[in-house]
Scaffold this motif. Sequence first.
Motif, PDB file in Angstrom:
ATOM      1  N   LYS A 177      -5.933   0.275  -2.029  1.00 15.67           N
ATOM      2  CA  LYS A 177      -5.344  -0.514  -3.112  1.00 15.67           C
ATOM      3  C   LYS A 177      -3.847  -0.625  -2.878  1.00 15.67           C
ATOM      4  N   ASN A 178      -3.364  -1.866  -2.802  1.00 15.30           N
ATOM      5  CA  ASN A 178      -1.937  -2.109  -2.688  1.00 15.30           C
ATOM      6  C   ASN A 178      -1.313  -1.305  -1.545  1.00 15.30           C
ATOM      7  N   LEU A 179      -2.033  -1.163  -0.460  1.00 13.60           N
ATOM      8  CA  LEU A 179      -1.573  -0.321   0.649  1.00 13.60           C
ATOM      9  C   LEU A 179      -0.534  -1.060   1.494  1.00 13.60           C
ATOM     10  N   SER A 180       0.610  -0.397   1.757  1.00 13.88           N
ATOM     11  CA  SER A 180       1.589  -1.023   2.659  1.00 13.88           C
ATOM     12  C   SER A 180       2.284   0.050   3.486  1.00 13.88           C
ATOM     13  N   VAL A 181       2.770  -0.360   4.642  1.00 21.18           N
ATOM     14  CA  VAL A 181       3.488   0.549   5.535  1.00 21.18           C
ATOM     15  C   VAL A 181       4.754  -0.144   6.018  1.00 21.18           C
ATOM     16  N   ASN A 182       5.892   0.478   5.771  1.00 15.37           N
ATOM     17  CA  ASN A 182       7.149  -0.059   6.298  1.00 15.37           C
ATOM     18  C   ASN A 182       7.815   0.998   7.159  1.00 15.37           C
ATOM     19  N   TYR A 183       8.457   0.549   8.229  1.00 14.67           N
ATOM     20  CA  TYR A 183       9.337   1.439   8.981  1.00 14.67           C
ATOM     21  C   TYR A 183      10.736   0.890   8.821  1.00 14.67           C
ATOM     22  N   GLY A 184      11.535   1.513   7.983  1.00 18.20           N
ATOM     23  CA  GLY A 184      12.847   0.962   7.696  1.00 18.20           C
ATOM     24  C   GLY A 184      12.665  -0.418   7.100  1.00 18.20           C
ATOM     25  N   LEU A 204      11.369  -2.873   8.686  1.00 22.15           N
ATOM     26  CA  LEU A 204      10.270  -3.548   9.378  1.00 22.15           C
ATOM     27  C   LEU A 204       8.964  -3.359   8.595  1.00 22.15           C
ATOM     28  N   THR A 205       8.277  -4.449   8.317  1.00 18.14           N
ATOM     29  CA  THR A 205       7.002  -4.336   7.620  1.00 18.14           C
ATOM     30  C   THR A 205       5.883  -4.260   8.645  1.00 18.14           C
ATOM     31  N   ALA A 206       5.202  -3.114   8.693  1.00 17.43           N
ATOM     32  CA  ALA A 206       4.084  -2.984   9.628  1.00 17.43           C
ATOM     33  C   ALA A 206       2.807  -3.488   8.969  1.00 17.43           C
ATOM     34  N   VAL A 207       2.620  -3.122   7.694  1.00 13.82           N
ATOM     35  CA  VAL A 207       1.471  -3.615   6.938  1.00 13.82           C
ATOM     36  C   VAL A 207       1.974  -4.074   5.572  1.00 13.82           C
ATOM     37  N   ALA A 208       1.768  -5.345   5.236  1.00 13.42           N
ATOM     38  CA  ALA A 208       2.188  -5.858   3.931  1.00 13.42           C
ATOM     39  C   ALA A 208       1.175  -5.406   2.884  1.00 13.42           C
ATOM     40  N   PRO A 209       1.603  -5.280   1.616  1.00 16.09           N
ATOM     41  CA  PRO A 209       0.700  -4.766   0.578  1.00 16.09           C
ATOM     42  C   PRO A 209      -0.641  -5.490   0.585  1.00 16.09           C
ATOM     43  N   THR A 210      -1.720  -4.713   0.599  1.00 14.68           N
ATOM     44  CA  THR A 210      -3.026  -5.342   0.708  1.00 14.68           C
ATOM     45  C   THR A 210      -4.096  -4.511   0.002  1.00 14.68           C
ATOM     46  N   ASP A 211      -5.148  -5.166  -0.498  1.00 15.96           N
ATOM     47  CA  ASP A 211      -6.311  -4.474  -1.050  1.00 15.96           C
ATOM     48  C   ASP A 211      -7.482  -4.719  -0.121  1.00 15.96           C
ATOM     49  N   LEU A 212      -8.141  -3.655   0.308  1.00 16.40           N
ATOM     50  CA  LEU A 212      -9.294  -3.835   1.193  1.00 16.40           C
ATOM     51  C   LEU A 212     -10.370  -2.819   0.835  1.00 16.40           C
ATOM     52  N   ASP A 213     -11.620  -3.264   0.837  1.00 15.37           N
ATOM     53  CA  ASP A 213     -12.732  -2.330   0.692  1.00 15.37           C
ATOM     54  C   ASP A 213     -13.509  -2.324   1.996  1.00 15.37           C
ATOM     55  N   SER A 240       0.640  -6.174  15.601  1.00 14.70           N
ATOM     56  CA  SER A 240       0.343  -6.859  14.344  1.00 14.70           C
ATOM     57  C   SER A 240       0.082  -5.885  13.205  1.00 14.70           C
ATOM     58  N   GLY A 241       0.122  -4.592  13.480  1.00 15.83           N
ATOM     59  CA  GLY A 241      -0.002  -3.602  12.412  1.00 15.83           C
ATOM     60  C   GLY A 241      -1.345  -2.902  12.361  1.00 15.83           C
ATOM     61  N   LYS A 242      -2.193  -3.126  13.390  1.00 19.76           N
ATOM     62  CA  LYS A 242      -3.527  -2.511  13.376  1.00 19.76           C
ATOM     63  C   LYS A 242      -3.448  -0.988  13.346  1.00 19.76           C
TER      64      LYS A 242
END
Lengths: 304, 531, 254
Positions: free
Chosen positions: B291-298, B300-309, B324-326
């Motif tokens: 839910k609303n998962l995101s990963v940033n390094y400084g 840099l956006t590695a994974v933009a906020p996302t919902d996935l099941d 691409s953030g895999k």
Amino acid sequence: MLGLAFAISASLTVNPLTLSVLGALSMLFVLAFRDQSPWSRSVVFYIRLAGIVIAIRLLFRIIFNLESDPANPLLVLPEVNLGLGDLVTMHLFGSISAESLQAALTDGLRLAAIILAIGMANSLANPMKLLKTTPGALYEIATAISIAINLAPQLIASLNRVRRARGLRGQSKGIKALPGLVIPVLEDTIDQSMTLAASMSARGFGRKGTQSKARLTLTRFTGLAGLVLIAVGAFLLILSPTNQVLDLSITVAGLLSTVIYIKMSALGSLRTRYLVQKFRTGDYAIYLIAALLLALAFSGVLNF
Amino acid sequence: MITLKDLSFSYLKPNGEPVTETPQLHRVNLHIAKGEFVLVCGPTGSGKSTLLKALNGLAPSFTGGQLTGAIYIDGEDLTGKEPHDFAHLVGYVNQQPEGFFVTDTVIDEIVYGSEQLGMPVKDIATRIKPIVSVLKIEHLLERPLSSLSGGEQQRVAIASALVAGQKVLLLDEPTSALDLAGAVEVLKVLKNLVKDFGITILLAEHRISRVIAEVDSVLVVHGDGSVTKGEPTKQFNDDRFAPPIIQLGVKLGWNPLAISAEEAAELWTTKNHSFEPKEVSPAGEPIVSAKNLSVNYGSLTAVAPTDLDFFGNQITAIMGENGSGKTSLCWAIQGLGNRSSGSVLLNGSDTAELAKATRLDQVAMIPQRAADLLFLHSLGEELHESDVFAEVAEGTTAALFQKLAGRIDPSIHPRDLSAGQQLAAVLSIQLAKQAKVLILDEPTRGLDYSAKRALAKALQQLKSPDRAILLATHDIEFIAEVSDRVIRLESGKVVSDASPLTELAWPSPFASQIAQITRTPELISIGQVIK
Amino acid sequence: MNSLISKLSIAIAGVASLLMFSWPLFITSNISTEATTAQTVFILLMPLTLVIVLIEFATGDISSKHLALLGVLIALNAVIRLLGAGTAGIETAFFLVILGAYVFGSGFGFILGAGSIFVSALLTGGIGPWLPFQMMGAALIGLGAGLIPHATKKWLVKLNLIVYAVIASFTYGALMTLWNWPYLAGTGTQISYVAGAPIIDNLTRFLKYEIITGGLVWDTGRAITTSLLILLTGSALIATLSRAATRAGVGRKL
């Protein structure tokens, strides 16, 4: 070169202020002169390393406290005694004086300044170029050293990667976990180094010149003679120091034949050098600054 | 130019016995003419690399093992010589240029070999010019090697293998670490080398379709010790190493085989072949939800906020280019990785907050370099350690491993296993506790087609209603083969989430090779084609 | 013939360097300026001796594989040493030198010892006149470790290595203190060096000096850390290195 001078000056300095200045100067130099080469990016690594070293120094000083009873303790921690026999005890923790901490800090700062200086040398000059200035006879040793210098940052990187990966598999606790970390890193690094070695060999590293056997033997004998002369000279210096002229001349003869030996061994290889380092005017200026700095450091001026 | 007489090669155990009953190469007799451009093919582990390495002394000098027979290159008898004795005649380029560089700037690297061989400085200078111009690297000479792209690095590696006047060039999968553009750059220059300098080239390469039209002959190393040489169109009857286009031809019994996409497309339409629909498993219960998962390094956006099941009974492919953030997404779902926001719920608790041991039981992840998880001295020890740690019955992991990879001598060192076997070992170790979630990051790296098929089969076996399988990869053919759902990432954003039957089918820009050749909607993998 | 000369050279170099370490014990003059001359000369001679032996071991005969393995071990040593350098007897540099030399032989050990100290000095800044002495010390430890016989029983291997590590740690410590002892201890105290005095007399003074300055604590620390590291990582590292050695087809080599 300047980095080396900075490093040596730093190792001779005990004043924390001067040390900080030296460290800062190194960084300024980097900012002023760095180019786009990969070495210039390594400076971040060195800054981090310098920070870590200061921290570790302080920590170790607190843990492996060497003082027994400081005059004005700053920090009093329970003391743990490790008996290692009648004569020797090792204290862990215990009271620590401000002086002691300052000494550790200075020590750490000195190391940090040295690391920064080396970092500067690494960022500005390129260690591979140093290889080209070593005498031919030491080419192999210089190669091993340069492989080592290149592998060190890679080692740290793969240590981090493996540590992260290890978190994915159940692992033994504590010391037993060590092999799980070290072995994959070592295997990896050995693989990498073997690839490098294969590459060197495949391109002709290890070819011997066409020197005659007699020449080779002569070279070997010169080396042996040099060593014998050095040994005899040393022996005489110790046992009959009254006739120093004789002793010294024997030693000098040893020295000479050693130098000849080094030259002769270099002739044995058939390696050529396509690009020889040339001096630019800027280099002279740097040497001048370096020399000045060294003179200052040796005369002790920087300590006040 | 090259003559081999009764050349045999076996790897030896420390006690001096051969590792396998059949030698890697068995009584190979071969002649390669001056200026011949030869493609070397064969499944992974068949001895392609060994054959190339034997031609410049790296085998047995760097590989261990025993070589018998005779090797003549340019009339010189080089049998039993060290690599440096081959160096003036044979240049060698391997998969990873950066691991093969000895110096750090382009010009230093190019002249290294000539320096070692003692070439006079004047001669080196005259040799450099024509070589760098054919390889199109004149403008790079002063650059540091690490600032070059993979394709540029590989061309520098080729130049440095040829500057001393070598007459033979061996290339061991030179493009396998490159992206498509880099690979094309490298393969393009090779034919010019043959044309301009008369250099004899042996190229082991898996991007066969790119070069097949250019080569003079094809050498197949079969894996049983034998090596055959012949015309390009007649050599492919073994589909263990063949690219999809050849596999298709072999499966459908085309004779001669089609080696270009156009020919294949034409044959497909004229011969009117049929295919069966692809089975895609329907989604089971949701197992893990982000839910609303995101990963940033400084910044840099590695994974933009996302919902996935992610659902049970399904293999979900996370597809995207390098960067691409895999990988960040995988680690964030697993729970150990960085997260900037959001949660990942598994059985009602967040994977990041699970106790370490519980997380290991519930979430199994295979990192990009599976071998990082192997550290003991034999396969048997690894499998046993896994049983002990997972507190399962002795032999559980070993049984799982045997199911995935077949029976393998447990005394073998884990580093001596093939990439596919290592992966199987790590898979069985990670799954000893029947984890609910299985995450694989780039599992097909370094696997040949047959190893990929084995992995695909293993993953199908591991599917179950209470397990979600996530697969991060850019290998479209593999996704087409195994996945039930495809999520595509572009610079950290989920840009599509669909069935492989729409995402990878013609005319999607991400169509698999089979889909591109056949131009038939809903046909995406070779498994669907009916003989 | 050449290998004979080689062995002879190394033996002489060993004796010469030992002399340069332990000169305070043997010198017969009681004039301190002459002792100073001697030490100055040794500071010059030590690096040369080192260079000759290095060339003796390295030039021509050494393969790229040995060089690469040396590079790996030196780098590892430098990285490990960076963290524990100079802290109250925590000495992490020697266990790898001993293990590496045990697997790859004396000549390898010699270069490994010298190279490890050199690179970690580059990184920690311990560059100075003492560097060649430290390098020679560590190099000799490697040289010796390469001569430890290979045992088949695992515990015996470990025992051999640990006994050697303990002896080497103390010898190294003693040699390092000995060569500059006259300078650091000054003159006129119970523990000072007395030029020209009988060996036994000076040896006793030296021992006292070692105890009082805590030199022995350092040596003990060095012996313990080295042994402990060998005990903990020995089998795994020896197995890994031996595998590398077999795979690359390099064995023990003088």
